[in-house]
Motif scaffolding. Structure first.
Motif, mmCIF file in Angstrom:
data_model
loop_
_atom_site.group_PDB
_atom_site.id
_atom_site.type_symbol
_atom_site.label_atom_id
_atom_site.label_comp_id
_atom_site.label_asym_id
_atom_site.label_seq_id
_atom_site.Cartn_x
_atom_site.Cartn_y
_atom_site.Cartn_z
ATOM 1 N N LEU A 18 -10.434 -64.316 71.935
ATOM 2 C CA LEU A 18 -9.329 -64.485 71.160
ATOM 3 C C LEU A 18 -9.000 -63.074 70.602
ATOM 4 O O LEU A 18 -7.981 -63.421 69.720
ATOM 5 C CB LEU A 18 -10.296 -65.389 69.680
ATOM 6 N N MET A 19 -9.420 -62.323 71.184
ATOM 7 C CA MET A 19 -8.372 -60.862 70.560
ATOM 8 C C MET A 19 -7.174 -61.437 71.793
ATOM 9 O O MET A 19 -7.038 -59.684 71.689
ATOM 10 C CB MET A 19 -9.750 -59.726 70.613
ATOM 11 N N ARG A 20 -7.467 -61.209 72.748
ATOM 12 C CA ARG A 20 -6.380 -60.799 74.287
ATOM 13 C C ARG A 20 -4.614 -61.322 73.926
ATOM 14 O O ARG A 20 -4.454 -61.843 73.301
ATOM 15 C CB ARG A 20 -6.926 -61.640 75.386
ATOM 16 N N LYS A 21 -4.056 -60.098 73.784
ATOM 17 C CA LYS A 21 -3.132 -59.957 73.872
ATOM 18 C C LYS A 21 -2.444 -60.990 75.092
ATOM 19 O O LYS A 21 -2.363 -60.412 75.650
ATOM 20 C CB LYS A 21 -2.357 -58.872 73.287
ATOM 21 N N VAL A 65 -16.479 -58.661 59.441
ATOM 22 C CA VAL A 65 -16.444 -58.737 60.500
ATOM 23 C C VAL A 65 -17.634 -60.489 61.653
ATOM 24 O O VAL A 65 -18.647 -60.670 61.806
ATOM 25 C CB VAL A 65 -18.118 -58.197 60.828
ATOM 26 N N ALA A 66 -16.927 -61.149 60.103
ATOM 27 C CA ALA A 66 -17.454 -62.640 60.288
ATOM 28 C C ALA A 66 -16.648 -63.197 61.511
ATOM 29 O O ALA A 66 -15.821 -63.042 62.201
ATOM 30 C CB ALA A 66 -16.879 -63.709 59.391
ATOM 31 N N GLY A 67 -17.814 -64.022 62.666
ATOM 32 C CA GLY A 67 -17.559 -64.421 63.522
ATOM 33 C C GLY A 67 -17.293 -63.634 64.912
ATOM 34 O O GLY A 67 -17.582 -63.887 66.126
ATOM 35 N N MET A 68 -17.445 -62.697 64.331
ATOM 36 C CA MET A 68 -18.454 -61.377 65.550
ATOM 37 C C MET A 68 -19.597 -61.902 65.613
ATOM 38 O O MET A 68 -20.665 -61.911 65.077
ATOM 39 C CB MET A 68 -18.553 -60.092 64.968
ATOM 40 N N SER A 69 -20.064 -61.403 67.316
ATOM 41 C CA SER A 69 -21.959 -61.349 67.628
ATOM 42 C C SER A 69 -22.733 -60.297 67.359
ATOM 43 O O SER A 69 -22.042 -59.158 66.703
ATOM 44 C CB SER A 69 -21.772 -61.385 69.289
ATOM 45 N N ALA A 70 -23.858 -60.592 67.374
ATOM 46 C CA ALA A 70 -24.899 -59.539 66.782
ATOM 47 C C ALA A 70 -24.584 -57.728 67.691
ATOM 48 O O ALA A 70 -24.565 -56.879 66.767
ATOM 49 C CB ALA A 70 -26.500 -59.956 66.950
ATOM 50 N N ALA A 71 -23.904 -58.094 68.325
ATOM 51 C CA ALA A 71 -23.386 -56.541 69.387
ATOM 52 C C ALA A 71 -22.669 -56.892 69.595
ATOM 53 O O ALA A 71 -22.761 -55.653 69.541
ATOM 54 C CB ALA A 71 -23.936 -57.078 71.590
ATOM 55 N N GLU A 72 -21.625 -57.567 68.781
ATOM 56 C CA GLU A 72 -20.038 -56.920 68.399
ATOM 57 C C GLU A 72 -20.532 -55.672 68.020
ATOM 58 O O GLU A 72 -19.771 -55.009 67.438
ATOM 59 C CB GLU A 72 -19.481 -57.888 68.632
ATOM 60 N N ILE A 73 -21.244 -56.501 66.350
ATOM 61 C CA ILE A 73 -21.257 -55.933 65.426
ATOM 62 C C ILE A 73 -21.818 -54.220 65.491
ATOM 63 O O ILE A 73 -21.440 -53.721 65.086
ATOM 64 C CB ILE A 73 -21.442 -57.042 64.596
ATOM 65 N N THR A 74 -23.046 -54.582 66.300
ATOM 66 C CA THR A 74 -23.677 -53.448 66.304
ATOM 67 C C THR A 74 -23.005 -52.375 66.812
ATOM 68 O O THR A 74 -23.088 -51.152 66.756
ATOM 69 C CB THR A 74 -24.694 -53.621 67.170
ATOM 70 N N LEU A 124 -10.873 -54.634 67.517
ATOM 71 C CA LEU A 124 -9.920 -54.834 68.230
ATOM 72 C C LEU A 124 -9.563 -54.002 69.938
ATOM 73 O O LEU A 124 -10.674 -54.503 70.563
ATOM 74 C CB LEU A 124 -8.052 -54.523 68.376
ATOM 75 N N ARG A 125 -10.493 -52.666 69.398
ATOM 76 C CA ARG A 125 -10.038 -52.038 71.524
ATOM 77 C C ARG A 125 -12.007 -52.528 72.069
ATOM 78 O O ARG A 125 -11.787 -53.076 72.778
ATOM 79 C CB ARG A 125 -9.998 -50.749 71.562
ATOM 80 N N ILE A 126 -12.465 -52.878 70.849
ATOM 81 C CA ILE A 126 -14.129 -53.500 71.259
ATOM 82 C C ILE A 126 -14.541 -53.758 71.704
ATOM 83 O O ILE A 126 -15.079 -54.145 72.639
ATOM 84 C CB ILE A 126 -15.107 -52.465 70.069
ATOM 85 N N LEU A 127 -14.037 -55.167 71.151
ATOM 86 C CA LEU A 127 -13.495 -56.325 71.349
ATOM 87 C C LEU A 127 -12.534 -57.020 73.046
ATOM 88 O O LEU A 127 -13.586 -57.809 73.592
ATOM 89 C CB LEU A 127 -12.946 -57.488 69.952
ATOM 90 N N VAL A 128 -11.680 -56.094 72.982
ATOM 91 C CA VAL A 128 -10.970 -56.816 74.287
ATOM 92 C C VAL A 128 -11.790 -55.486 75.448
ATOM 93 O O VAL A 128 -11.508 -56.540 76.350
ATOM 94 C CB VAL A 128 -8.999 -56.364 73.805
ATOM 95 N N ASP A 129 -12.170 -54.285 75.055
ATOM 96 C CA ASP A 129 -12.021 -53.542 76.037
ATOM 97 C C ASP A 129 -13.851 -53.575 76.889
ATOM 98 O O ASP A 129 -14.149 -53.908 77.579
ATOM 99 C CB ASP A 129 -11.759 -51.776 75.504
ATOM 100 N N LEU A 130 -14.915 -54.252 76.033
ATOM 101 C CA LEU A 130 -16.108 -53.709 76.318
ATOM 102 C C LEU A 130 -16.786 -55.518 76.258
ATOM 103 O O LEU A 130 -17.644 -54.867 76.432
ATOM 104 C CB LEU A 130 -16.489 -52.610 74.760
ATOM 105 N N PHE A 131 -15.248 -55.728 74.858
ATOM 106 C CA PHE A 131 -16.534 -57.546 75.323
ATOM 107 C C PHE A 131 -15.639 -58.802 76.127
ATOM 108 O O PHE A 131 -15.862 -60.019 76.106
ATOM 109 C CB PHE A 131 -17.197 -57.698 74.153
#
Length: 93
Positions: free
Chosen positions: A87-90, A21-30, A76-83
């Protein structure tokens, strides 16, 4: 899950997976850890001191790579859809 535990002839293939989970924020990891724990048969067990590896217990992970692929899809779904992680957008042509 409870039925599986008390039923003879267990079909479980438990595995503890180290997930990057390197590079993810604390909120994203949680958020990812909570989503994993809410998924039947999986549990976010711990995170390393550096905050770069999540330890996940999976009850049905006979194939490690398939489990990691499913975790990647959830991440991927969490990073794109929620946050709306840039960097995760296609890219669309």
């Amino acid at each position: 899950v409870a039925k599986e535990v008390i039923t003879p002839g267990l079909h479980m293939k438990p595995r503890l997976i180290r997930y990057d989970v390197a590079g993810m924020s604390a909120a994203e990891i949680t958020t990812l850890a909570n989503a994993i724990t809410l998924t039947p048969g999986t549990l976010s067990a711990d995170i390393d001191d550096a905050g770069e590896t999540l330890f996940i217990h999976c009850m049905y992970a006979a194939d490690r790579q398939s489990a990691v692929d499913e975790l990647d899809d959830l991440k991927l779904r969490i990073l794109v859809d929620l946050f709306d992680h840039p960097l995760m957008r296609k890219e669309t042509p």
